[in-house]
Design a protein around this motif. Structure first.
Motif, PDB file in Angstrom:
ATOM      1  N   THR A 249       0.758  -1.211   0.066  1.00  0.00           N
ATOM      2  CA  THR A 249       0.072  -0.026  -0.024  1.00  0.00           C
ATOM      3  C   THR A 249       1.014   1.296  -0.120  1.00  0.00           C
ATOM      4  O   THR A 249       2.032   1.462   0.562  1.00  0.00           O
ATOM      5  N   VAL A 250       0.387   2.279  -0.686  1.00  0.00           N
ATOM      6  CA  VAL A 250       1.092   3.704  -0.290  1.00  0.00           C
ATOM      7  C   VAL A 250      -0.008   4.627  -0.377  1.00  0.00           C
ATOM      8  O   VAL A 250      -1.205   4.501  -0.549  1.00  0.00           O
ATOM      9  N   GLN A 251       0.479   5.424   0.841  1.00  0.00           N
ATOM     10  CA  GLN A 251      -0.452   6.384   1.642  1.00  0.00           C
ATOM     11  C   GLN A 251       0.372   7.469   2.162  1.00  0.00           C
ATOM     12  O   GLN A 251       1.354   7.661   2.074  1.00  0.00           O
ATOM     13  N   PHE A 252      -0.746   8.415   2.876  1.00  0.00           N
ATOM     14  CA  PHE A 252       0.146   9.376   3.675  1.00  0.00           C
ATOM     15  C   PHE A 252       0.759   8.677   4.998  1.00  0.00           C
ATOM     16  O   PHE A 252       0.145   7.571   5.266  1.00  0.00           O
ATOM     17  N   PRO A 253       1.634   9.384   5.747  1.00  0.00           N
ATOM     18  CA  PRO A 253       1.973   8.778   6.883  1.00  0.00           C
ATOM     19  C   PRO A 253       1.118   8.633   7.935  1.00  0.00           C
ATOM     20  O   PRO A 253       0.008   9.038   8.017  1.00  0.00           O
ATOM     21  N   SER A 254       1.859   7.803   8.926  1.00  0.00           N
ATOM     22  CA  SER A 254       1.213   7.546  10.133  1.00  0.00           C
ATOM     23  C   SER A 254       1.233   8.821  11.115  1.00  0.00           C
ATOM     24  O   SER A 254       2.025   9.474  11.012  1.00  0.00           O
ATOM     25  N   ARG A 255       0.587   8.662  12.314  1.00  0.00           N
ATOM     26  CA  ARG A 255       0.934   9.617  13.335  1.00  0.00           C
ATOM     27  C   ARG A 255       2.166   9.340  13.930  1.00  0.00           C
ATOM     28  O   ARG A 255       2.833   8.228  13.690  1.00  0.00           O
ATOM     29  N   ASP A 256       2.900  10.537  14.461  1.00  0.00           N
ATOM     30  CA  ASP A 256       4.112  10.294  14.889  1.00  0.00           C
ATOM     31  C   ASP A 256       4.208  10.216  16.519  1.00  0.00           C
ATOM     32  O   ASP A 256       3.093  10.099  16.875  1.00  0.00           O
ATOM     33  N   LEU A 257       5.128  10.142  17.069  1.00  0.00           N
ATOM     34  CA  LEU A 257       5.406  10.114  18.569  1.00  0.00           C
ATOM     35  C   LEU A 257       4.762  11.315  19.346  1.00  0.00           C
ATOM     36  O   LEU A 257       3.842  11.171  20.142  1.00  0.00           O
ATOM     37  N   ASN A 258       5.644  12.360  19.199  1.00  0.00           N
ATOM     38  CA  ASN A 258       5.201  13.328  20.313  1.00  0.00           C
ATOM     39  C   ASN A 258       4.951  14.748  19.555  1.00  0.00           C
ATOM     40  O   ASN A 258       4.684  15.847  20.195  1.00  0.00           O
ATOM     41  N   SER A 259       4.541  14.872  18.425  1.00  0.00           N
ATOM     42  CA  SER A 259       4.176  16.012  17.479  1.00  0.00           C
ATOM     43  C   SER A 259       3.343  15.594  16.490  1.00  0.00           C
ATOM     44  O   SER A 259       3.126  14.573  15.888  1.00  0.00           O
ATOM     45  N   LYS A 260       2.991  16.581  15.916  1.00  0.00           N
ATOM     46  CA  LYS A 260       2.125  16.497  14.457  1.00  0.00           C
ATOM     47  C   LYS A 260       3.378  15.896  13.434  1.00  0.00           C
ATOM     48  O   LYS A 260       4.079  16.275  13.336  1.00  0.00           O
ATOM     49  N   SER A 261       2.491  15.167  12.528  1.00  0.00           N
ATOM     50  CA  SER A 261       3.307  14.630  11.574  1.00  0.00           C
ATOM     51  C   SER A 261       3.574  15.578  10.648  1.00  0.00           C
ATOM     52  O   SER A 261       2.837  16.270  10.320  1.00  0.00           O
ATOM     53  N   LYS A 262       5.007  15.528  10.072  1.00  0.00           N
ATOM     54  CA  LYS A 262       5.279  16.341   8.967  1.00  0.00           C
ATOM     55  C   LYS A 262       5.993  15.675   7.868  1.00  0.00           C
ATOM     56  O   LYS A 262       6.649  14.724   8.163  1.00  0.00           O
ATOM     57  N   ILE A 294     -12.686 -17.726   8.431  1.00  0.00           N
ATOM     58  CA  ILE A 294     -11.828 -16.684   8.288  1.00  0.00           C
ATOM     59  C   ILE A 294     -10.946 -16.374   9.604  1.00  0.00           C
ATOM     60  O   ILE A 294     -11.685 -16.507  10.685  1.00  0.00           O
ATOM     61  N   THR A 295      -9.657 -16.223   9.452  1.00  0.00           N
ATOM     62  CA  THR A 295      -8.994 -15.951  10.446  1.00  0.00           C
ATOM     63  C   THR A 295      -8.359 -14.234  10.180  1.00  0.00           C
ATOM     64  O   THR A 295      -8.001 -14.170   8.974  1.00  0.00           O
ATOM     65  N   GLU A 296      -8.726 -13.686  11.296  1.00  0.00           N
ATOM     66  CA  GLU A 296      -8.362 -12.172  11.238  1.00  0.00           C
ATOM     67  C   GLU A 296      -7.134 -11.794  11.804  1.00  0.00           C
ATOM     68  O   GLU A 296      -6.865 -12.221  13.109  1.00  0.00           O
ATOM     69  N   ASN A 297      -6.078 -11.501  11.000  1.00  0.00           N
ATOM     70  CA  ASN A 297      -4.889 -10.866  11.901  1.00  0.00           C
ATOM     71  C   ASN A 297      -4.671  -9.347  11.670  1.00  0.00           C
ATOM     72  O   ASN A 297      -4.775  -8.756  10.697  1.00  0.00           O
ATOM     73  N   ARG A 298      -4.268  -9.094  13.107  1.00  0.00           N
ATOM     74  CA  ARG A 298      -3.893  -7.515  12.986  1.00  0.00           C
ATOM     75  C   ARG A 298      -2.364  -7.269  13.328  1.00  0.00           C
ATOM     76  O   ARG A 298      -2.184  -7.650  14.671  1.00  0.00           O
ATOM     77  N   LEU A 299      -1.889  -6.676  12.528  1.00  0.00           N
ATOM     78  CA  LEU A 299      -0.334  -6.579  12.993  1.00  0.00           C
ATOM     79  C   LEU A 299       0.045  -5.092  13.133  1.00  0.00           C
ATOM     80  O   LEU A 299      -0.248  -4.177  12.589  1.00  0.00           O
ATOM     81  N   GLY A 300       0.371  -4.963  14.643  1.00  0.00           N
ATOM     82  CA  GLY A 300       0.479  -3.583  15.136  1.00  0.00           C
ATOM     83  C   GLY A 300       2.124  -3.098  15.170  1.00  0.00           C
ATOM     84  O   GLY A 300       2.639  -3.812  15.655  1.00  0.00           O
ATOM     85  N   PHE A 301       2.320  -1.874  14.624  1.00  0.00           N
ATOM     86  CA  PHE A 301       3.467  -1.412  14.572  1.00  0.00           C
ATOM     87  C   PHE A 301       3.510   0.024  15.390  1.00  0.00           C
ATOM     88  O   PHE A 301       2.880   1.067  15.218  1.00  0.00           O
ATOM     89  N   SER A 302       4.513  -0.038  16.249  1.00  0.00           N
ATOM     90  CA  SER A 302       4.259   0.933  17.350  1.00  0.00           C
ATOM     91  C   SER A 302       5.560   2.019  16.873  1.00  0.00           C
ATOM     92  O   SER A 302       5.616   2.931  17.762  1.00  0.00           O
ATOM     93  N   GLN A 303       6.281   2.052  15.862  1.00  0.00           N
ATOM     94  CA  GLN A 303       7.030   3.010  15.433  1.00  0.00           C
ATOM     95  C   GLN A 303       6.202   3.484  14.122  1.00  0.00           C
ATOM     96  O   GLN A 303       5.607   3.129  13.417  1.00  0.00           O
ATOM     97  N   PRO A 304       6.349   4.968  13.999  1.00  0.00           N
ATOM     98  CA  PRO A 304       5.795   5.654  12.874  1.00  0.00           C
ATOM     99  C   PRO A 304       6.350   5.553  11.627  1.00  0.00           C
ATOM    100  O   PRO A 304       7.375   4.802  11.238  1.00  0.00           O
ATOM    101  N   LEU A 305       5.452   5.439  10.489  1.00  0.00           N
ATOM    102  CA  LEU A 305       5.740   5.356   9.201  1.00  0.00           C
ATOM    103  C   LEU A 305       5.715   6.670   8.579  1.00  0.00           C
ATOM    104  O   LEU A 305       4.740   7.494   8.495  1.00  0.00           O
ATOM    105  N   ARG A 306       6.792   7.252   8.235  1.00  0.00           N
ATOM    106  CA  ARG A 306       7.011   8.549   7.827  1.00  0.00           C
ATOM    107  C   ARG A 306       7.186   8.704   6.352  1.00  0.00           C
ATOM    108  O   ARG A 306       7.147   7.853   5.493  1.00  0.00           O
ATOM    109  N   ALA A 307       7.025  10.183   6.077  1.00  0.00           N
ATOM    110  CA  ALA A 307       7.085  10.531   4.608  1.00  0.00           C
ATOM    111  C   ALA A 307       8.134  10.101   3.879  1.00  0.00           C
ATOM    112  O   ALA A 307       9.491  10.360   4.413  1.00  0.00           O
ATOM    113  N   GLY A 308       8.240   9.275   2.814  1.00  0.00           N
ATOM    114  CA  GLY A 308       9.508   8.873   2.097  1.00  0.00           C
ATOM    115  C   GLY A 308       9.882   7.544   2.553  1.00  0.00           C
ATOM    116  O   GLY A 308      10.860   6.974   2.155  1.00  0.00           O
TER     117      GLY A 308
END
Length: 348
Positions: A249-262, A294-308
């Motif tokens: 998938t290609v998309q806008f970034p996720s939320r970041d940790l301590n500030s607005k995503s930029k 059907i088996t539902e799998n949710r893979l959670g990522f605790s590090q942000p995915l940033r632009a680029g």
């Protein structure tokens, strides 16, 4: 890694100075604008690290080929707007062009005054993102197109988007020049499924989505907004040979940790981050077994995915449709014999 598109875009907006009136007394003799595409990305390092085995060669090639027009220093089109610096900061001039090259040259003649300049590259052919409300500087934004269903399901972005914003004080009667640096505003993630692992079941269907990403981007202040939380339906990418399947998938970034995503403009470890207390974004995968369950799998990522940034996750399917990964930073939540619920049916 940083790649650059070095080009001088000098352009004529209209006769005379073109933006406001036909009085050339306030026009500069010549104005040169250097637009530079900065591609700050980890794509080569991420693929080289996550897909380093000989058996990974087919899927690595497929992934690079699939994302070559996303993480690219090639500009297909440009959208350039010049705004008044005083409220409500309305647009004074607007210009678009197809360049399809690593550099192009234009001539810019505009009245001498202050401007706020916004620049966008590769928006014209992005089928899932619109430029909206660009009559005023602070309302101009890139918006993910609405999807359908409940929850809302949207398609991935189809181009790598680049933007810039810059104050310009044009003095007039001088040969002036400005450098405008454009940075990437979207990102990507890939799911690699090992189909040769011991105990891999025969499955009837496999659907993958990502979620937890921004829905729009404010161009003037370079921030992302999270108005809703749609599912992004992953594309299955053909792989020539090997035993692995590939979804992206290609998309806008996720939320970041301590500030607005930029957007990312730093070149020193721009994708290194701490871990959030809770997942910031997810892969959601539905595995349909031969018996129809059907088996539902949710893979959670605790590090942000940033632009680029590109993030690759490798998994294998166990006998009950559960996804397993060796990446200990990824949280896995599984629902066996998952049922589509009420008004929240996911299209499978």
């Amino acid at each position: 890694m940083m790649k650059r598109l070095l080009g001088i875009f000098a352009f004529v907006l209209a006769t005379g100075c073109g933006l406001v009136d036909e009085d050339r007394s306030g026009c500069p003799d010549k104005l040169v604008v250097d637009y530079e595409m900065h591609l700050i990305t980890n794509i080569q390092m991420e693929i080289g690290t996550a897909l380093k085995l000989d058996a990974d060669i087919p899927v690595a090639l497929a992934l690079r080929n699939n994302l070559k027009n996303i993480f690219s220093d090639h500009a297909h089109d440009v959208d350039l707007s010049f705004y008044d610096v005083y409220d409500p900061m309305s647009v004074l001039g607007h210009f678009t062009d197809i360049i399809d090259a690593n550099q192009a040259t234009y001539t810019l003649n505009i009245p001498a005054r202050e401007y706020m300049h916004l620049a966008i590259a590769n928006i014209k052919e992005n089928e899932q993102v619109d430029l909206v409300d660009d009559s005023y500087c602070h309302s101009s934004r890139l918006v993910q197109k609405k999807g359908s269903g409940d929850p809302e399901v949207v398609a991935p972005h189809t181009t790598g988007l680049f933007t810039a914003r810059q104050h310009m004080d044009i003095l007039g009667n001088l040969n002036e020049s400005f450098n405008v640096n454009l940075y990437m505003a979207n990102c990507a993630t890939a799911l690699v499924v090992d189909n040769a692992a011991e105990g891999t079941p025969i499955i009837k269907d496999f659907k993958a989505y990502t979620t937890g990403f921004a829905t729009s981007f404010n161009i003037a202040d370079s921030t992302f907004t999270f108005d809703s939380n749609p599912l992004i339906k992953a594309d299955q990418i053909p792989v020539d040979g090997g035993t692995e399947s590939l979804y992206t998938t290609v998309q806008f970034p996720s939320r970041d940790l301590n500030s607005k995503s930029k957007v990312v403009i730093d070149t020193t470890d721009p994708f290194v981050s701490d871990y959030a207390e809770n997942p910031l974004w997810e892969w959601i995968v539905y595995v349909t077994l031969q018996d129809g369950t059907i088996t539902e799998n949710r893979l959670g990522f605790s590090q942000p995915l940033r632009a680029g940034q590109l993030r690759v996750i490798r998994v294998r399917i166990l006998h009950d449709g559960t996804l397993s990964t060796d990446d200990t930073s990824v949280g896995v939540s599984v629902t066996l014999d998952w049922k589509q619920g009420g008004s929240h049916d996911v299209p499978l």
